[in-house]
Each structure stands twice: as C-alpha cells, then as structure tokens.
Design a protein around this motif. Structure first.
Motif, PDB file in Angstrom:
ATOM      1  N   MET A   1       5.744   4.957 -16.197  1.00 23.36           N
ATOM      2  CA  MET A   1       5.297   6.215 -15.574  1.00 23.36           C
ATOM      3  C   MET A   1       5.156   7.341 -16.606  1.00 23.36           C
TER       4      MET A   1
ATOM      5  N   THR B   1       2.639   4.601  -0.723  1.00 29.12           N
ATOM      6  CA  THR B   1       2.414   5.676  -1.689  1.00 29.12           C
ATOM      7  C   THR B   1       3.544   6.708  -1.691  1.00 29.12           C
TER       8      THR B   1
ATOM      9  N   CYS C   1       0.815  -1.222   0.000  1.00 22.96           N
ATOM     10  CA  CYS C   1       0.000   0.000   0.000  1.00 22.96           C
ATOM     11  C   CYS C   1       0.848   1.272   0.000  1.00 22.96           C
TER      12      CYS C   1
ATOM     13  N   SER D   1       1.741   8.904 -16.010  1.00 19.85           N
ATOM     14  CA  SER D   1       1.352   9.221 -14.629  1.00 19.85           C
ATOM     15  C   SER D   1       2.214  10.308 -13.997  1.00 19.85           C
TER      16      SER D   1
ATOM     17  N   GLU E   1       4.247   2.231 -11.890  1.00 17.18           N
ATOM     18  CA  GLU E   1       3.201   2.648 -12.821  1.00 17.18           C
ATOM     19  C   GLU E   1       2.271   3.723 -12.259  1.00 17.18           C
ATOM     20  N   SER E   2       2.295   3.932 -10.939  1.00 20.10           N
ATOM     21  CA  SER E   2       1.429   4.955 -10.326  1.00 20.10           C
ATOM     22  C   SER E   2       2.193   6.202  -9.922  1.00 20.10           C
ATOM     23  N   LEU E   3       3.480   6.264 -10.239  1.00 25.91           N
ATOM     24  CA  LEU E   3       4.325   7.355  -9.755  1.00 25.91           C
ATOM     25  C   LEU E   3       3.873   8.699 -10.335  1.00 25.91           C
ATOM     26  N   GLN E   4       3.662   9.680  -9.443  1.00 26.64           N
ATOM     27  CA  GLN E   4       3.231  11.008  -9.848  1.00 26.64           C
ATOM     28  C   GLN E   4       4.297  12.067  -9.578  1.00 26.64           C
TER      29      GLN E   4
ATOM     30  N   PRO F   1       4.026  -1.051  -7.173  1.00 27.39           N
ATOM     31  CA  PRO F   1       3.100  -0.483  -8.166  1.00 27.39           C
ATOM     32  C   PRO F   1       2.246   0.660  -7.614  1.00 27.39           C
ATOM     33  N   THR F   2       2.063   0.725  -6.273  1.00 31.48           N
ATOM     34  CA  THR F   2       1.198   1.749  -5.685  1.00 31.48           C
ATOM     35  C   THR F   2       1.928   3.059  -5.405  1.00 31.48           C
TER      36      THR F   2
ATOM     37  N   GLN G   1       3.403   6.604  -5.333  1.00 27.78           N
ATOM     38  CA  GLN G   1       3.025   7.835  -6.016  1.00 27.78           C
ATOM     39  C   GLN G   1       4.088   8.929  -5.881  1.00 27.78           C
TER      40      GLN G   1
END
Length: 1247
Positions: free
Chosen positions: A972, A898, A896, A975, A945-948, A915-916, A918
């Motif tokens: 990424m 982030t 989980c 994202s 893949e979720s990196l912001q 993968p989670t 951010q």
C-alpha cells in the motif's frame, strides 16, 4: 334588439374568422380529432392537465355530484375545451420559434398564464365537491341539499355564479390570444419538420492542426473498444453517451481518424443521423458514403441488396452520429441489412440518450464526462489568448473563476473563451465574472441554448413538465428523487390512471431524465425517503429556467431585494427575507418559506408548501383553507399539535412531520384524509400512535407502524395497507402468535423496498410483555417479506435461530443491504454469503456469534460475491471469519469488498486477504497475544494493494507496529492516501512517514510523543491536510525551524494545551483552524506570510490576545471565524484593512470584539460589504403566528359594507340559517316565516 356588447362580440368573432379561416372552419369534433390523432408523447405541455381535468369533470360520476352547480356552466366548459383543442396542435411550432421570435415567446407566456388560471378554476370545481363530502363525513349526517343551499361556504348557487364568471373571463382571454395567434402563421409540425431536421450535418474530418484538449484518455478507451475488445457477436455496437455540448462528435472524429482504426477496418463510413431515423434514408446515406456509386433508390428491396453487396464480408466501422431513435423496430430493420459485414465489424454510436444505446443493443458504452479543471483551463486559454501573447496574472485569476462556472462543458468554455479573446481590460473580465449568470444567458443564447434546446424539444410531454420544474431549485442543488416525485404529483405532472402506481411512474421519469443526460446521477442514499440524488449542470439549469421564465422565482441571501415576477407560479425563497411580495394568489409552490405568516392566507391556489424549520409553535389558522394543497412539510417546527381541521385539506397527498419534538400525537381526523399517500413522522416523538390508519386506502408511505393491543393497532391492520418504499415495525413482541403475524400478509406487499423488524419500541425497551424466544421465531417466520425486498433490518430479535426463509436467501435476488442489531440470543448467522446482490452488511452487538461463516455448504469458490461494505461492531466473542480452521485461506472471501469497519471486536485475530479493499477502520479490536502467531504470509496489510484510507484507534501496539515494517506496508506504499492514527503512543511516526510517502491527509490524535513537527514530515510531498488533536504535549516549536509539509493546504490543531505558538507553515496553506488550545496567546507573526490563506478559525482559546498585524500577508483571507476568545479585544490595524474584503465574518462570545462590530462600534462601518456576517449569538425567538384577519377578508368586509346587494344577501342568509335550524329541529314552521323567506328570495333574484 341586440346590445352594443353583443354587437362588439359578434364583430370580434367575425374578425377572428377572417384572420384564421383554417381554424374557424374546424368544428369541435375535427379539433378533437386533430389533437387526439397525434401521439400523447407529442401533446403540448401547456394543455395536458386542463384537458384531463375537463374530461374528468365531464364523467357521469362527476356530473351526478356537480349537477346543482353545473347547469349553464357546462357550456362555458365545452367552449374552453374547444379553444384549447384548437390551439394545441399549433403550440409546438410556437415553442420551437420562441428561441428566435420574441413576440411569439411573449404570446406563449401569456397563453401559459391563461391556461394555468383555467386549471386553477377547474381544480376549484373538483375541490368543491370533495369539501362537501368531507363536511358530511365529519358531521356524521347524510348530505342535505337544503343545508348546502343555505351554507355560506358551500352554497351551490353562489359557487355557480362565481365559477361561471371565471370561466367566461378565461374564455375571453384565450379567445383574444387565438385572435392574436393569426399573425404568427403557426402550423402543425409533422415528423419531417421537427427541429432536429434542421441540425447542421456533421462529418468525419478533423484537421490535424486542431488540438483537442482533455480527451486523450476517452479516445484511447474507445479505440481499444473498437480494435481490441472481444464481443460475442460478429457485428458489435459501441456507444458514446453524454449531454449536449460535451464533444461527443469531436471525440468520434478523433477515433475515426486514428491510424490504428484505419488499419483495423477495411471500410470506414460516417453518417450523421440527427433527424428522424428513416431506415431507407439511412441505408441510402451509408451507400452514398461508402466507396461505390451514388444511391438514389428509395425501394427497400433494391437498397438492401446494394448495401449487403457493398458490405459483403468486409470488416467495417460505421459511425452513426447524433442518434435520437428509441424505436427498436426501426433499428432492427437497419441492423438486419448490416449483418453481412466481416467478422469484427463495429458500429460507433453517439447519443444523448442512454435509452437509444440500449435500443441499439450496445455491448459497451462510454459515458462522456466534462473536462477536468486543468483541461478546461487549457481549452479556455487556447481560445481567450492569442498564440504567444502574455497572460496577465490578474486575467488568469479571473479567467479560472469564469472557467469554473462552465463545469467542464467544452461548448460553453469555447464560446466564452472566444468572446473573452476580444476583451483585454481587467475591468471587462471582472464585470463578466461578477455578472456571469446574466452575461452567460445573453451571450450564449444563439450558440449554446439552441444546442441544448434539442434535448428539451425531444422530450415527451410529461417529461417536459417534470424537467422544467427543476428550475425552482438553485444551481448545484441536490435533487432528491422521492421529494421531486412528490412535487411532480402535487402539480399533476404525473397523471393518475387506474391500476397505475404514480410513484413507480415517477421513478421511471426520474430515470429517463438521467438517461437523457438532463440529470447527473450523483449518488444513491440508503434512506428510502430520499432515493437517488442527482444534480443538474448549470447550463441545463439555464435551459429549464428559460422554459419556466416568469413562472419560477428562486431567491438567495443578498443585499438587494430581488424582484418577484408579476404573476409567479413557483417560489423558492431559500432563506431570503428581503423579497418584494407579488400577487400571491397565483403561486402554486412555496419552498423554504420564511415569510410573514399573513402571506399564507393569500396563497389561494398553492399546491406545495414548505414550512419546515420555521420558528412557529402552531399551524396558522389559514392553513385549513388552502384547499388545493397537495404537499405540506412542517418538519423541524415547534408545533405542539396538528389541529383536527387539517382534514379539510381534501387534496393533501404528502404530509411531513419529521423532527417535530414538541408534537405528541396526530389528530384523530387524519383517518378521514382519503387522498393522503405519504405520511412521514418520527414515531419516537409520539406518545400516542394514531389508530385506524388502515382506513387510508391510498396511503403508500407509512414509514413507521407500531403494533398495539387494540384492534385498531394490531398487526392485522397492515393487511389492507400496501406501503410503498419503507416500513419499520415496532413492538413485535405484542404479536401473540404466528397466525396473527400471517394476517399482515407481508409477502404480498410487493412495493416495500426497505423493511425493519423491531422487537422493542423506539427506546429499546421490551415494555411490559415478555417475549419467548420460540414465539419470536414463529412470528418472524410468518412475517416473510416479499421477494423484491432491497433492504432488511432485524433489531432486538430474541430468538435463538433465524427463520427458514433467511436460510433460503437465494430467492431474494434484489436484497443488497442487511443490518442485524442486538440479536443477542442467536449463535449462528444465516447463510448470507450466498446472496448474489448483497452489497452492505452490518452486524452489531451479537455476543453469541463466533464466526461469520458457519455452515458447511459453502462450496462456492466465492463467498459474499457482491459485498462492498462490511461493518462489525461490538462483537465481543467474534473469533474469526470461518468456523473451519484454514478454510478462509482457500476460499475467496469478499472478492468485491471496498470498505470494512471493525469496532470493539477484541477476540478477532486475523485479517483476510482482500486485494480490492480501499477503506479499513479498526477500533478497539484484535487480541494482542494472538497477532504474533499469524504467519508472515497472512499479515494484516501485506495484501491490501488497493488500500487508500486506514484508521487505527486504540488497537494493540503489536498491530500498530506493523506500519513500521517496510515489507508489511510495501503493497500500500503508493496507494494509501489517508491515515488516521489515534491513541497509538508506541508508534514511530518517522518510520511510518518513510514507508507511506503517498499520504495526502493525516490525522494524529492522542499522541503523547508528538511535541513538534517530526523532521521526516517534509518527505510527505503530497500531504495537503493535517489534523492534530488531543496531543497534550504538542508545543508547535520545530526543532529545526522548518516549514513542515511543503505543500500543506489545511491545518487543524485542537485540544493541545501545551501549544504556545504555531509551527511554521508553508505559504501554500489555505485553511487554518485552532480550537481549544488554552496556552496560545498570539498567532503573529507565524501567519503573517500566509498569502494563500482564505479561511481562519480560532475557537475556545481563552488566552489569545492578538491575531496578525500583517495586512500584506493575508491578502487572500475571505472567511474569518472567532468564537469564545474573550481576551481578544481588538483587531490590529493591518487586519482591520482586510475586513471589507471578507465574504464571511462570524464573531461569538468575544464581548469586546462584538461591541466594536455592532452599530456604533469602531469596526461597524467596515462590515457592510460582507455578504455573510454573524455578530454575537443569534436570538432564536419563537414566532407566534398572528390570527389577524387576512387581506382577502378585509377586502370582503369593505365590499359588503358598501354594497346593498350583498347586505341584502347576508340578511336573507341569516333568515335562512334560522330556517335551517328549525328544519333540523323538526319544529313546526309558521306560514308567515315561509312567506317572508319566499319574498326575500324573490327580492334577492331581482337584485
């Protein structure tokens, strides 16, 4: 023969009996029965505190102490109680009718004002006894009736006379209000006459021609919940929760009419609940709505048979609209009759109250939010402009600003849009915008306020008071849970009950206001002294302000001096010094007090006083006489000492001393302050830690405790304290052994939520003691915290291994935050990965740690199952994540997570697949020689893949170069929105821009290769914010003269000495900052075309000589900041024309410009319209509090000088004082003296 006065009173009494025969017939006992027969939840808010105080003062214990002053006064007290009990059942009707009847509203305001005064009088009686006791405690002598009688400050006879007169006056005021009440014909509201009964009935039909804007996503989610989602039960409940006016009913109508829903369910039923949740009536409504015969039965047996037969094995959808019920038994009775439907039946509930949803067992709920900015404008546009009509650009601009004030509430947007539909003149629209708050209250009173009023009317009594108090804060203010609860406690909104914890009850109230959608949960802060942080919607704030009208005053910086109500109760001055002082004697709350110190002496009944960050260097002498004070905040002041006399604040519950940098110690008298519940101070600022705090039995918040050598400061003193919330322990090296540590009884302090262990003092020094590792291990083992702990910090722990209880972490089910700092001797972490609720983990400067997971019992498929934030700092020897090679590849680490920050971890070589994730920040970390050995399947960015957000600072070139790899960054590519690269000189920005086209914010620092806009930067179509810092070769000149990022809104350039001119920017730019750029001389003409620019800041540019001369270009400029630019000596003519339109102007360390903008300067007459302006450095002179005689004292002296009676009384008291000294000194008293005193007292009585 009776006097005329008595005759008039008799006539008034008889007239009152004729006017109110039903009330005059009631005796005291019947009035009490009528009042107490109603539930406490429906008791009116006006009277609760007063009646509770009367009850408290009537107890045997209180009468014993107050008997000297109570004889004769108690009858007036009983009369007050009778009057209040007489009115109380009728006030609820008055509260409802005040929306439409101004006379009733005025009467109600007068009644509340009278009851507030009654509460103040009764609080005086309570406080009088506490003051006598406190004085006796301080003197160390037993109480003496002789001393009390001859005491000017606490004389029981004088106090009795004053109290009796005040009670008589308040009784007359309330009796007059009772007489006036007769003409309103108020009645007792029963459940069947509640305001919810009269709500308009809703229905399921929504014509297809109606276009509902902005709810497509909400509708789709709900439809999927109803037709696709799987539930464990045959019949499932889905709820829609949101504040009034959000469109819950409209959304339910959309869902109800959806064709997919019609096909899914054999039977669709719509029932508007609204009024009392009567099971028989609801069953009848369901039968009446469902296909079949009309149902007029009231017999439950018949009803349940008919309903079960009608639903028999049919898959149905039942919409229960506008539910307010919180009674589980009622819902369970109805639910039992609905269970015979078919598999997959659904019940859709709309409610404002999350508790209703939970009572009905909703398996899924949808929180309805306000409309987006785009949807809000579309809805307003639909209502304000006719179909096909032109939209004048200026009206569109004003309209969007009006819509922003509605904060996404559809009801408000529709009402405002419909009214603006009939206004076509630009001046009319501008007038609405400029007076939006007043206008909103006037024009939405009968459409919006009644809708929101229902949320207030449904509140229990104690919640009404707590909710309404929030009006004292300005709109959009962050409401901090802990502070707000302490305010509520100070005003008596949270009643004290033996065995109950007021702070916990306050948390429940705060939670309930969130559940009822009256507060909006913004975020939770980790500082336990703040708790949760909420905001209040503007219209909900208007509702609270409506309830608190004439009681609450909030002031802001403004050019005009706002008027304070005649008898205000709550003041929030909000740094405004331009206010007109009103009657201060009634004020109970003063926040952000910047007023003249002489005002403080007039705040006789103040409960809450906020002097924080005022420029005072000592507490005013008048403070010690504010006997009713419950909350005092003097944080951030220059005070050097808290006087011992502060202990005379006998009611004080909260004392805040944060950031008092001149304060070196607390007064010894603080140990007498038995009412104190919350004490906040910065330990590191105190040279002497106060001893004996264990004597404060009511103390709930003691944020810091330092273990000392003395008996008053040893660890065992904690045994008698049960702190609430936060506790930090310093100097644990002074704890001699485990036996001493066990005396603290930490495991039983169940109210502690945040706990910090420190083996050093605040400065990080061990002191004179040398703490052996074995001793530290035994002490920490004995300091095992309570199982309900939420946050744990261990700092400077010298032990080699952590205690056993940290190896059995599964018992700490609520622990969600752990910080381990500089535990240098530890070589292995405890098994933190098994904690089920751990969300935050920070590990710093633990050189002995090589791996995060060390033990072999991690057989679970997931480690750190709930962890969301991980911070690793200064871990010089950290090599990897798992001690077993390859285990991390087979183990689901951080499922989980982030946010991850890795700083100064040079030996770390790998990055787990998360993968989670951010947000990732890597600074001075990873070993360059090892990265190439990592397989391509397990590279750093490949699985993010979720990196912001990504920050890379001073990391190896081999790691940074991965951003140039298209395959590495593919995950990424769509994202990543925020990129910060610093000191990465070998990186090719062109390839990075090509691989990461979704960037919205870009920060480039210490990048020597950057000279001008890279040609590829134009490919960043979404880039809004760009920061360039410390790029010493950046000249700003573009090779092709292009406009850079096409939609850039903010540009910040700093530390670039080579900058000669600004790069050409797009017209979309709204904010421009140029800082510390020594080479730049002019911003013109580069900014002349920036028509959207609203913020311009130029600082530390010593060679800058000119800005812009194009007035037509900078038409949107509102904020101008110029600092430390001495060569800039004037504004060009074009810019001078823009000065009056500015909202904010700040000029500092620019001598010539400052001269022109000050009185007598050429620009001074252009500045009066600017709301915020700062010209030159502000002088921060410390204000010395004057100890002059207060206004009240001056009036008293005048009264004494002109009154023979008082002069005589003072003469007698002087003789009495002489006698008092003789009595104490046990010197034989002459009979002549006794005879003289006796005759003087007789004369006093005759007068």
């Amino acid at each position: 023969m009776p006097s005329r006065k008595h005759h008039r009173q008799h006539q008034k009494k008889e007239k009152r009996k004729e006017t109110l025969p039903c009330l005059s017939a009631l005796d005291t006992s019947s009035a009490i029965t009528l009042s107490t027969s109603r539930s406490q939840d429906t008791m009116d808010t006006v009277f609760g505190s007063v009646l509770e105080t009367i009850t408290e003062l009537s107890t045997i214990h209180a009468l014993q102490h107050l008997k000297p002053i109570w004889t004769g006064v108690d009858k007036r007290l009983q009369k007050l109680q009778y009057s209040l009990l007489l009115i109380q059942p009728l006030v609820e009707d008055a509260e409802e009718r005040q929306l439409t009847d101004q006379a009733i509203r005025c009467w109600l305001l007068l009644l509340k004002d009278a009851v507030y005064d009654a509460e103040d009088i009764l609080d005086e009686a309570n406080t009088h006894e506490l003051l006598i006791q406190r004085k006796a405690e301080l003197s160390g002598r037993p109480r003496s009736k002789v001393r009390e009688f001859f005491s000017l400050g606490f004389n029981p006879l004088l106090f009795k006379l004053q109290l009796g007169k005040k009670l008589r006056n308040i009784n007359e005021r309330i009796n007059d209000l009772i007489e006036e009440m007769g003409k309103f014909k108020l009645r007792v509201l029963e459940n069947n006459s509640r305001p919810l009964k009269n709500r308009p009935q809703t229905y399921s039909y929504l014509h297809e021609s109606r276009v509902i804007i902005g709810r497509d996503e909400d509708k789709e989610k709900l439809v999927q919940m109803l037709i696709s989602d799987c539930f464990d039960e045959k019949m499932a409940v889905v709820s829609v929760i949101g504040m009034g006016g959000l469109g819950k009913t409209t959304l339910a109508q959309l869902v109800y009419g959806d064709q997919r829903v019609k096909k899914q369910f054999e039977l669709c039923i719509w029932v508007c609940v609204s009024d009392d949740f009567d099971v028989a009536k609801l069953a009848g409504k369901i039968m009446h709505t469902a296909p079949g015969e009309n149902c007029d039965h009231t017999n439950m047996e018949v009803l349940q048979q008919m309903l079960r037969k009608e639903l028999g094995q049919k898959r149905y959808l039942l919409v229960l609209d506008d539910v307010w019920n919180e009674d589980f038994q009622k819902w369970d009775d109805l639910r039992n009759m609905l269970l015979d439907g078919g598999e997959g039946s659904r019940i859709l509930v709309t409610t404002r109250n999350e508790k209703c949803s939970r009572v009905m067992g909703a398996q899924k709920h949808h929180i309805l939010r306000g409309l987006s900015e785009k949807s809000s404008w579309a809805l307003f546009e639909q209502k304000a402009f006719a179909v096909g009509a032109q939209r004048p650009p200026k009206l569109v601009e004003i309209g969007k600003k009006i819509v922003k004030k509605c904060q996404g509430l559809p009801l408000a947007i529709e009402v405002l849009g419909c009214i603006m539909h009939y206004k076509s003149d630009e001046g009319e629209w501008q007038a609405v915008l400029e007076n939006i708050e007043t206008w909103k209250l006037q024009h939405t009173k009968y459409k919006i306020m009644p809708e929101l009023w229902l949320s207030y009317a449904d509140l229990p009594t104690h919640l009404k008071k707590c909710f309404a108090f929030c009006a004292i804060f300005p709109k959009d203010h962050d409401l901090e849970e802990v502070e707000l609860i302490q305010f509520w406690m100070a005003h008596g909104f949270i009643a004290y009950k033996k065995g109950n914890n007021m702070e916990v009850e306050g948390q429940e109230i705060f939670t309930e206001l969130i559940r009822r959608s009256l507060l909006q949960n913004k975020y939770s802060v980790h500082a336990i002294n703040k708790g949760r942080v909420c905001t209040m919607h503007d219209l909900i704030h208007d509702l609270a302000h409506f309830v608190m009208e004439n009681e609450c005053f909030t002031s802001f910086n403004s050019s005009a001096a706002p008027e304070i109500p005649i008898r205000p109760r709550q003041l929030n001055l909000y740094s405004d010094k331009n206010y007109n002082q009103a009657d201060c004697s009634t004020i109970r709350t003063v926040l952000n007090c910047q007023c003249d110190s002489s005002v403080l002496s007039r705040l006789k009944f103040v409960r809450v006083l906020d002097l924080s960050y005022t420029h005072i260097n000592e507490l005013p002498a008048s403070i010690e006489h504010l006997y009713h004070l419950r909350y005092l905040d003097i944080s951030g002041t220059h005070i050097r000492k808290v006087p011992d006399s502060i202990c005379m604040l006998v009611n004080l519950r909260t004392l805040k001393l944060y950031c008092c940098f001149q304060l070196s110690e607390l007064p010894k008298s603080i140990t007498y302050m038995n009412s104190l519940r919350h004490l906040y101070f910065d330990y590191e600022l105190l040279k002497i830690f106060p001893g004996g705090l264990s004597q404060l039995q009511n103390l709930k918040t003691l944020n810091v405790y330092t273990v000392g050598d003395d008996a008053e400061n040893n660890i065992g003193q904690l045994k008698s304290l049960n702190p609430f919330g936060e506790l930090t322990l310093y100097n644990l090296q002074k704890v001699k052994n485990a036996d001493d540590a066990r005396k603290a009884d930490m495991g039983n302090k169940q109210l502690i939520q945040t706990l910090q262990f420190n083996w050093r003092n605040f400065s990080g020094k061990y002191g004179d003691e040398y703490c052996l590792a074995k001793n530290a291990e035994e002490v920490l083992e004995a300091l095992k915290p309570p199982s309900g702990i939420k946050e744990l910090t261990v700092r400077y722990y010298p032990g080699k291994q952590f205690p056993m209880w940290m190896g059995e972490m599964q018992q700490f089910q609520y622990l969600h935050r752990i910080i381990l700092f500089k535990c240098e001797a530890c070589e292995q972490l405890p098994p933190l990965e098994i904690l089920p609720c751990l969300e935050f983990l920070a590990i710093s400067q633990m050189d002995g740690i090589k791996h995060i997971l060390n033990n072999s019992r991690g057989n679970a498929l997931q480690s750190f199952p709930a962890l969301k934030q991980l911070r690793l700092y200064g871990m010089k020897n950290l090599e990897g994540w798992c001690v077993e090679e390859g285990k991390e590849a087979n183990l689901s680490l951080f499922p989980c997570l982030t946010q991850m920050e890795i700083t100064t971890c040079p030996k770390l070589t790998t990055m787990p697949s998360i993968p989670t994730l951010q947000m990732l920040a890597m600074k001075q970390s990873f070993c360059e020689t090892q990265i190439s050995l990592v397989s391509k399947e397990r590279r750093f960015f490949k699985h993010l893949e979720s990196l912001q957000s990504l920050t890379i600072n001073s990391c190896p070139d081999e790691l940074v170069s991965l951003l140039e790899d298209e395959e590495e960054t593919r995950a990424m590519k769509s994202s990543l929105e925020w990129l910060d690269i610093d000191n990465c000189n070998q990186l090719s920005l062109a390839l990075v821009f090509q691989n990461l086209p979704s960037l919205r914010e870009l920060v480039v620092g210490s990048f020597e290769k950057l000279v001008s806009w890279p040609d590829e930067i134009q490919s960043l179509k979404f880039l809004n914010d760009l920061t360039i810092s410390s790029c010493k070769n950046f000249t700003g000149v573009s090779s092709q003269g292009d406009f850079g990022p096409p939609f850039l809104k903010s540009l910040h350039v700093s530390g670039s000495d080579a900058l000669r001119e600004l790069p050409t920017c797009p017209t979309s730019l709204q904010s421009l900052s140029i800082l510390n750029c020594r080479g730049i001389k002019s911003l013109w003409p580069e900014i002349g075309h920036l028509t959207s620019l609203s913020i311009l800041q130029v600082s530390r540019c010593p060679n800058l000589v000119s800005l812009s001369d194009v007035a037509q270009g900078l038409t949107s400029l509102q904020y101008l900041i110029i600092e430390d630019c001495p060569a800039l000596k004037s504004f060009q003519e074009g810019l001078q024309q823009l000065l009056p339109a500015l909202k904010s102007l700040k000029i500092r360390e620019c001598p010539e410009l400052e001269r022109l903008c000050k009185p007598g300067g050429d620009y001074y007459d252009l500045l009066p319209t600017i709301l915020y302006k700062e010209i030159g450095a502000e002088s921060e002179e410390t204000t010395q509090i004057p100890h002059e005689i207060s206004t009240g004292a001056k009036q008293a002296l005048k009264c004494i000088a002109t009154n023979r009676f008082l002069l005589s009384a003072i003469f007698i008291c002087a003789i009495a004082y002489f006698l008092y000294n003789l009595l104490d000194s046990q010197v034989p008293i002459s009979p002549f003296i006794l005879f003289f005193v006796f005759n003087s007292l007789v004369f006093f009585g005759v007068c």
